[in-house]
Design an enzyme around this catalytic site. Structure first.
Site, short mmCIF file in Angstrom:
data_model
loop_
_atom_site.label_atom_id
_atom_site.label_comp_id
_atom_site.label_asym_id
_atom_site.label_seq_id
_atom_site.Cartn_x
_atom_site.Cartn_y
_atom_site.Cartn_z
N LYS A 13 -5.87 8.67 19.23
CA LYS A 13 -5.84 8.86 17.78
C LYS A 13 -5.07 10.13 17.40
O LYS A 13 -4.21 10.10 16.53
CB LYS A 13 -7.27 8.96 17.21
CG LYS A 13 -8.10 7.70 17.40
CD LYS A 13 -9.48 7.83 16.78
CE LYS A 13 -10.29 9.00 17.31
NZ LYS A 13 -10.59 8.93 18.74
N ARG A 88 -16.84 8.56 10.84
CA ARG A 88 -17.32 8.22 12.17
C ARG A 88 -18.63 7.46 12.12
O ARG A 88 -19.23 7.18 13.16
CB ARG A 88 -17.52 9.50 12.96
CG ARG A 88 -16.51 9.67 14.10
CD ARG A 88 -16.91 10.91 14.84
NE ARG A 88 -16.35 11.05 16.13
CZ ARG A 88 -15.18 11.65 16.39
NH1 ARG A 88 -14.41 12.07 15.42
NH2 ARG A 88 -14.80 11.80 17.64
N ARG A 127 -6.96 14.82 30.11
CA ARG A 127 -6.46 15.52 28.91
C ARG A 127 -6.48 17.03 29.13
O ARG A 127 -7.47 17.59 29.59
CB ARG A 127 -7.31 15.15 27.70
CG ARG A 127 -6.93 15.95 26.46
CD ARG A 127 -7.35 15.26 25.18
NE ARG A 127 -8.79 15.13 25.02
CZ ARG A 127 -9.36 14.49 23.99
NH1 ARG A 127 -8.61 13.91 23.06
NH2 ARG A 127 -10.66 14.40 23.91
N ARG A 155 -10.96 20.54 27.41
CA ARG A 155 -12.03 20.61 26.41
C ARG A 155 -13.39 20.50 27.09
O ARG A 155 -13.55 19.72 28.01
CB ARG A 155 -11.86 19.48 25.39
CG ARG A 155 -10.84 19.81 24.30
CD ARG A 155 -10.50 18.65 23.42
NE ARG A 155 -11.65 17.87 22.93
CZ ARG A 155 -11.56 16.89 22.04
NH1 ARG A 155 -10.37 16.57 21.53
NH2 ARG A 155 -12.61 16.21 21.65
N ARG A 166 -20.32 10.46 24.55
CA ARG A 166 -19.41 10.20 23.41
C ARG A 166 -19.11 8.71 23.29
O ARG A 166 -18.99 8.19 22.17
CB ARG A 166 -18.13 11.02 23.55
CG ARG A 166 -18.36 12.50 23.24
CD ARG A 166 -17.30 13.37 23.83
NE ARG A 166 -16.01 13.20 23.19
CZ ARG A 166 -14.85 13.47 23.79
NH1 ARG A 166 -14.82 13.88 25.04
NH2 ARG A 166 -13.74 13.32 23.13
P1 ADP Z 1 -8.14 10.88 20.83
O1 ADP Z 1 -7.66 11.78 19.69
O2 ADP Z 1 -8.31 9.46 20.39
O3 ADP Z 1 -9.34 11.43 21.52
P2 ADP Z 1 -5.73 11.81 22.26
O4 ADP Z 1 -4.60 11.51 21.34
O5 ADP Z 1 -6.16 13.22 22.40
O6 ADP Z 1 -6.98 10.84 21.91
O7 ADP Z 1 -5.35 11.21 23.70
C1 ADP Z 1 -6.23 11.34 24.81
C2 ADP Z 1 -5.40 11.62 26.08
O8 ADP Z 1 -4.62 10.46 26.39
C3 ADP Z 1 -4.42 12.79 25.96
O9 ADP Z 1 -4.37 13.47 27.18
C4 ADP Z 1 -3.08 12.10 25.64
O10 ADP Z 1 -1.99 12.86 26.17
C5 ADP Z 1 -3.23 10.78 26.39
N1 ADP Z 1 -2.56 9.66 25.70
C6 ADP Z 1 -2.41 9.44 24.38
N2 ADP Z 1 -1.75 8.29 24.13
C7 ADP Z 1 -1.46 7.75 25.35
C8 ADP Z 1 -0.79 6.55 25.79
N3 ADP Z 1 -0.27 5.67 24.91
N4 ADP Z 1 -0.72 6.33 27.11
C9 ADP Z 1 -1.23 7.21 28.00
N5 ADP Z 1 -1.88 8.34 27.66
C10 ADP Z 1 -1.99 8.61 26.35
P1 ADP Z 2 -12.36 12.47 20.17
O1 ADP Z 2 -11.41 12.91 21.22
O2 ADP Z 2 -13.70 12.05 20.68
O3 ADP Z 2 -11.78 11.50 19.23
P2 ADP Z 2 -12.60 14.60 18.13
O4 ADP Z 2 -11.69 15.73 18.40
O5 ADP Z 2 -12.30 13.68 17.01
O6 ADP Z 2 -12.79 13.84 19.49
O7 ADP Z 2 -14.09 15.15 17.90
C1 ADP Z 2 -14.70 16.07 18.76
C2 ADP Z 2 -16.14 16.30 18.32
O8 ADP Z 2 -16.15 16.87 16.97
C3 ADP Z 2 -16.99 15.05 18.20
O9 ADP Z 2 -17.57 14.67 19.45
C4 ADP Z 2 -18.05 15.50 17.18
O10 ADP Z 2 -19.03 16.36 17.79
C5 ADP Z 2 -17.24 16.35 16.23
N1 ADP Z 2 -16.70 15.52 15.11
C6 ADP Z 2 -15.40 15.28 14.84
N2 ADP Z 2 -15.28 14.50 13.75
C7 ADP Z 2 -16.55 14.24 13.32
C8 ADP Z 2 -17.11 13.47 12.25
N3 ADP Z 2 -16.33 12.79 11.41
N4 ADP Z 2 -18.45 13.43 12.15
C9 ADP Z 2 -19.25 14.11 12.97
N5 ADP Z 2 -18.80 14.83 14.02
C10 ADP Z 2 -17.46 14.90 14.19
#
Ligand code: ADP
Ligand code: ADP
Length: 211
Positions: A13, A88, A127, A155, A166
């Site tokens: 995302k 969420r 990541r 992280r 999660r």
């Molecule tokens: P989210 O915000 O949904 O948690 P991230 O965008 O941080 O996900 O992506 C999670 C991990 O996967 C990161 O290390 C990112 O570099 C990697 N990643 C993102 N998109 C892809 C893809 N299309 N193929 C492989 N790895 C990806």
């Molecule tokens: P992910 O890689 O899981 O998509 P995010 O960076 O979006 O992670 O979120 C990391 C953490 O921040 C979540 O596990 C939660 O604790 C908190 N968080 C983020 N967005 C929200 C939300 N909309 N509601 C509640 N908690 C949130």
């Protein structure tokens, strides 16, 4: 365009939000990033959020909804935005609908990124984030120039036990959002497997914004 991204942790995302927001010329609003900045800065909001984030649980709705309402009230979000990581749960989705209604507008689309548990675990485990630039890498899929650099960190919530929680929180609390947006006729679903650029094109095509 007013857009939200839905999908499990690690689906990509944040990666897609960055690119899509830039392509559409709208601000990317990532609640996880805002919370992490507050935790690093030791603000009252960060202190409230930290224990939930470390455990992989959702930060309480009151805290989160107020933070998002404040952010959406800023000028740059008036004509469009891409929300990453919010809503969420269904309660947050209802609050978002209310915020937009009060502003005389509506959400256009909820874009769901679909990825299997195996794939998201692989993505989350590898990541790594740059301290200096905030750029997100992956040890295998998007490797940083120097994987041992002191500038990179993992992280705290990307540890195996927290990842497990999660995913459970996603299945129980966030996945029902898909039905919520489906019922509103706003859900667009894409496969999040493939190269980053390929997923971006799929996303832009699906939301009707392909160039
Ligand atoms: P989210 O915000 O949904 O948690 P991230 O965008 O941080 O996900 O992506 C999670 C991990 O996967 C990161 O290390 C990112 O570099 C990697 N990643 C993102 N998109 C892809 C893809 N299309 N193929 C492989 N790895 C990806
Ligand atoms: P992910 O890689 O899981 O998509 P995010 O960076 O979006 O992670 O979120 C990391 C953490 O921040 C979540 O596990 C939660 O604790 C908190 N968080 C983020 N967005 C929200 C939300 N909309 N509601 C509640 N908690 C949130």
């Amino acid at each position: 365009m007013r857009l939200v991204l839905v999908g499990p942790p690690g689906a990509g995302k944040g990666t897609q939000a960055e690119i899509i927001a830039e392509r559409l010329g709208i601000p990317k609003i990532s609640t996880g990033d805002i919370f992490r900045a507050n935790v690093s800065g030791g603000t009252p909001l960060g202190l409230k959020a930290k224990e939930y984030m470390d455990a992989g649980d959702l930060v309480p709705d009151e805290v989160t909804n107020d933070m998002v309402a404040d952010r959406l009230a800023q000028d740059d979000a008036r004509d469009g935005f891409l929300l990453d990581g919010y809503p969420r749960n269904t309660e947050q989705a209802k609050v978002l609908d209310g915020i937009l209604k009060a502003a005389g507008t509506v959400l256009d689309t909820a874009l769901e990124l679909v990825a299997s548990d195996d794939e998201v675990v692989r993505r989350l485990s590898g990541r790594r984030v740059s301290k200096s630039t905030g750029k997100v890498y992956h040890l295998e899929f998007d490797p940083p120039a120097d994987p041992d650099s002191d500038d990179l960190f993992q992280r705290t919530d990307d540890q195996p036990e927290t990842i497990k929680n999660r995913l459970k929180v996603y299945a129980e609390q966030t996945a029902p959002l898909v039905g919520y947006y489906e019922a509103q006729g706003k859900l667009v679903r894409i496969d999040a497997i493939g190269e980053v650029a390929e997923v971006t094109e799929r996303a832009l095509g699906a939301i009707g914004a392909a160039e």
